[in-house]
Design a protein around this motif. Structure first.
Motif, PDB file in Angstrom:
ATOM      1  N   ALA A 185       0.886  -1.174   0.084  1.00  0.00           N
ATOM      2  CA  ALA A 185       0.112  -0.049  -0.081  1.00  0.00           C
ATOM      3  C   ALA A 185       1.043   1.343   0.112  1.00  0.00           C
ATOM      4  CB  ALA A 185      -1.024   0.043   1.250  1.00  0.00           C
ATOM      5  N   ARG A 186       2.028   1.303   0.908  1.00  0.00           N
ATOM      6  CA  ARG A 186       2.968   2.412   0.806  1.00  0.00           C
ATOM      7  C   ARG A 186       3.522   2.474  -0.405  1.00  0.00           C
ATOM      8  NH1 ARG A 186       7.280   2.048   5.116  1.00  0.00           N
ATOM      9  NH2 ARG A 186       8.420   0.457   3.405  1.00  0.00           N
ATOM     10  N   THR A 187       3.909   1.528  -1.016  1.00  0.00           N
ATOM     11  CA  THR A 187       4.526   1.580  -2.412  1.00  0.00           C
ATOM     12  C   THR A 187       3.794   2.255  -3.453  1.00  0.00           C
ATOM     13  OG1 THR A 187       6.148  -0.385  -1.843  1.00  0.00           O
ATOM     14  CG2 THR A 187       5.766   0.217  -4.110  1.00  0.00           C
ATOM     15  N   ALA A 188       2.512   1.783  -3.391  1.00  0.00           N
ATOM     16  CA  ALA A 188       1.598   2.128  -4.349  1.00  0.00           C
ATOM     17  C   ALA A 188       1.343   3.755  -4.147  1.00  0.00           C
ATOM     18  CB  ALA A 188       0.336   1.428  -4.233  1.00  0.00           C
ATOM     19  N   GLU A 189       1.224   4.095  -2.958  1.00  0.00           N
ATOM     20  CA  GLU A 189       1.006   5.712  -2.784  1.00  0.00           C
ATOM     21  C   GLU A 189       1.959   6.361  -3.022  1.00  0.00           C
ATOM     22  OE1 GLU A 189       0.194   5.599   1.735  1.00  0.00           O
ATOM     23  OE2 GLU A 189      -1.655   4.576   1.580  1.00  0.00           O
TER      24      GLU A 189
END
Length: 126
Positions: free
Chosen positions: A3-7
């Motif tokens: 999720a953090r990578t996508a953000e």
């Protein structure tokens, strides 16, 4: 992590669309400039995650020997490190420890390493 990578990937793309440079983006998002570049180049967040999880390690070619020794009951890490050095291993002791910790021992006594190989352990030293 996903999720953090996508953000972050989305944020980098948005800022690049605003014609901001990688250094500016890195400062704004509080990430390393090289990370900002990886996010900017990646076609999707999955590309960044795949690249991060599929890197080879110095210990990888020596894991079969390490597992053979552990399967034979030699669970003291000092001896395998010495043997690995004699076989040409030049990495750190921590990498050997990490390789040992990466093995997941199930209740059935089987072990699966990072590459997905299933091996039997005679003793896991615990």
């Amino acid at each position: 992590m996903r999720a953090r990578t996508a953000e972050r990937c989305e944020a980098v793309r948005r800022l690049r669309a605003e014609c901001k440079g990688l250094r500016t983006i890195a400062k704004e998002l509080d990430i390393d400039r090289k990370s900002a570049r990886r996010f900017a180049i990646a076609a999707s967040p999955a590309d960044v995650i795949t690249a991060a999880t599929s890197r080879s390690r110095m210990i990888d070619e020596f894991v079969p020997h390490l597992l053979t020794r552990w399967n034979a009951g030699h669970t003291d890490i000092a001896a395998p490190i010495t043997e690995l050095r004699e076989l040409g291993y030049r990495g750190s002791r921590n990498e050997v420890w990490t390789a040992g910790e990466a093995l997941r021992v199930s209740r059935a006594g089987t072990t699966v390493d990072r590459a997905g190989h299933t091996l039997l352990f005679a003793s896991c030293g615990s």
